[in-house]
Write a protein that holds these residues in place. Structure first.
Motif: not given
Length: 523
Positions: A61-77
């Motif tokens: 539930a803590s996921e975000t679309l803030d690209p500067h917070l990308a950490n997981l592979f799904v964030d990066a994708a």
């Protein structure tokens, strides 16, 4: 210009510690096919249309679309689909121009002029130098813990300035020979000036634009027709969160998704060449390691760290935890990359010497907790194997299972020993993000001012041979007394439906062509 000095990075190294979280609900909606199959040789002629659904492990539930917070592979994708960087890593880990068309250094390598291409954000506004400077200053905010902050550290952002609407002069704190790697840094995305709310309606300049986002469940994006590199083939792209590998595989087999990220070797063997799905192997793409916290007992004594290096039977770990789908490591990141110290002897298990080192350190009958999680393929298996190996050296390891939701943040500062992995990045980026005193993801707590000074010396050295010698000196020290026990490099395994075309097969995780859905189509 795009200097040839930066075009020679070799294949086979590995980036971003990543993870997964609690099992999110599969949000399975939309059309998964186009109107007719491709008929040409190979992947056939790209076809337009359809929605591709891609299953990734997520962050809850803590996921975000803030690209500067990308950490997981799904964030990066997701960030790659919505946003752009000035540069990105090619398959050989050399920086390739993206929003930047060229970069030029002065003679002393402490000022770089970057020229932007003509590109627009999803609201039609042009990407400008002001957007670039805002993005980098936001990342560098001392109150924030953005991943790319350490990579951008060489830039004096107060002195840097726009020299035109599409040109930026970056003033550096010291000469930096490999500045294009800074532009390509993981998480260094360009966002519109003053942008701050990224979860309601993020606006980027990437190939897809935002439609909807449910943290821990799904995100839906739609083709951006005015993308500077050409509109994507797909009409829509949906990221579906499925933390368990079995859930991703079953969704792929059941036709609920067309792309499944990160499959384990057993799954790959079971389905390879069976005709139902396609297995894509990105060879030796992910570093596999244990991290030892060097700032606290028992690993604040380098003799204990050296003993643990000698406890590991790397072949047994690769065979058991990776089912043989990989190759052994030598306690250094980036095997096969430019500057990798491949002249160091391959470390072998030596239990007698390990026991002697532990005795010297007053650590006989040592007991230590090893943090692990089902957050990544092979982690729990590696923990069990290493526990048994350590027992032969008189060390008792208690394996502690951590939460998938918070594993990566938990092990960054807590505990003493943990399972770890990383995807692709240049060796100098690995050092800047993980091994300097102020690195934001320094999981081993390796903090040495003389080591920091060597990194700055390497960065400031114009001659490539001399620069390589400094990097080798740094790696020799890490090999001798560092906190990363790098036991292997795993194949990265993806699964796709048979109608998915255009997936790049020579793209280590986190490089430009990995998870690049604007080049994929449905046949």
């Amino acid at each position: 210009m795009h200097d040839e000095r930066f075009a020679g990075l070799r294949r086979r190294g590995f980036l971003a510690a990543t993870g997964a979280a609690s099992l999110g609900a599969l949000a399975l909606t939309g059309c998964g096919s186009s109107d007719s199959p491709a008929t040409s040789e190979g992947d056939g002629k790209p076809k337009r249309g359809g929605r591709l659904r891609a299953a990734f492990a997520g962050g809850g539930a803590s996921e975000t679309l803030d690209p500067h917070l990308a950490n997981l592979f799904v964030d990066a994708a997701r960030a790659k689909a919505l946003f752009d960087k000035l540069a990105d890593y090619g398959p050989d880990l050399a920086a390739e121009p993206r929003l930047a068309t060229k970069w030029e250094a002065n003679k002393t390598l402490d000022r770089w002029q970057v020229t932007l291409r003509e590109a627009t954000f999803h609201d039609g506004k042009p990407v400008t130098a002001a957007d670039v400077l805002y993005s980098y200053r936001r990342i560098a905010d001392p109150k924030q813990a953005f991943r790319a902050k350490a990579s951008l550290e060489p830039i004096d952002l107060d002195a840097s300035r726009a020299t035109g609407e599409r040109s930026v002069e970056f003033v550096l704190k010291r000469p930096t020979a490999e500045f294009p790697n800074v532009l390509a840094a993981f998480g260094a995305y360009i966002v519109p000036e003053n942008a701050s709310d990224f979860d309601k309606k993020p606006i980027g300049s990437g190939p897809f634009r935002f439609v909807s986002f449910a943290p821990g469940r799904s995100a839906v994006f739609r083709r951006y027709d005015d993308y500077w590199e050409g509109a994507p083939h797909l009409d829509e792209l949906e990221f579906v969160v499925a933390n368990e590998e079995s859930a991703r595989v079953n969704a792929l087999l059941g036709g609920q998704v067309e792309y499944a990220h990160e499959l384990n070797p057993t799954t790959a063997r079971a389905h390879e060449n069976q005709g139902q799905i396609e297995i894509v192997r990105l060879r030796n793409s992910a570093m596999q390691a244990f991290v030892m916290k060097t700032d606290r007992p028992p690993f604040d004594d380098k003799r204990v760290r050296q003993a643990f290096f000698l406890i590991a039977d790397r072949k047994e770990l690769v065979d058991g935890a990776l089912s043989g789908a990989g190759e052994i490591g030598n306690d250094l990141f980036g095997k096969g990359y430019e500057y990798y110290a491949d002249g160091l002897p391959q470390r072998e298990q030596d239990l007698d010497k390990a026991r002697a080192l532990l005795k010297q350190a007053g650590a006989d009958n040592l007991k230590v907790t090893l943090d692990t999680s089902a957050v990544a393929a092979g982690f729990t298996e590696a923990a069990s194997i290493f526990r048994d190996q350590a027992k032969k050296a008189g060390v008792t390891i208690e394996v502690k299972m951590g939460s998938k939701d918070s594993y990566w943040s938990d092990i960054l500062d807590s505990g003493t020993l943990a399972c770890y992995r990383s995807g692709a990045m240049p060796i100098e980026a690995h050092i800047s993000q993980r091994l300097l005193s102020d690195s934001t993801t320094n999981a081993t707590k390796w903090q040495h001012k003389d080591f920091d000074a060597l990194y700055q010396q390497a960065q400031s050295t114009r001659d490539k041979t001399e620069r390589a010698a400094v990097y080798e000196r740094m790696q020799r020290r890490l090999y001798t007394e560092g906190g990363f026990l790098v036991w292997g490099f795993a194949d990265w395994i993806l699964g796709t439906a048979r109608n998915v075309k255009g997936v790049e097969r020579d793209a280590p995780a986190n490089t430009l062509d990995w998870a690049r859905f604007d080049k994929v189509w449905l046949g």
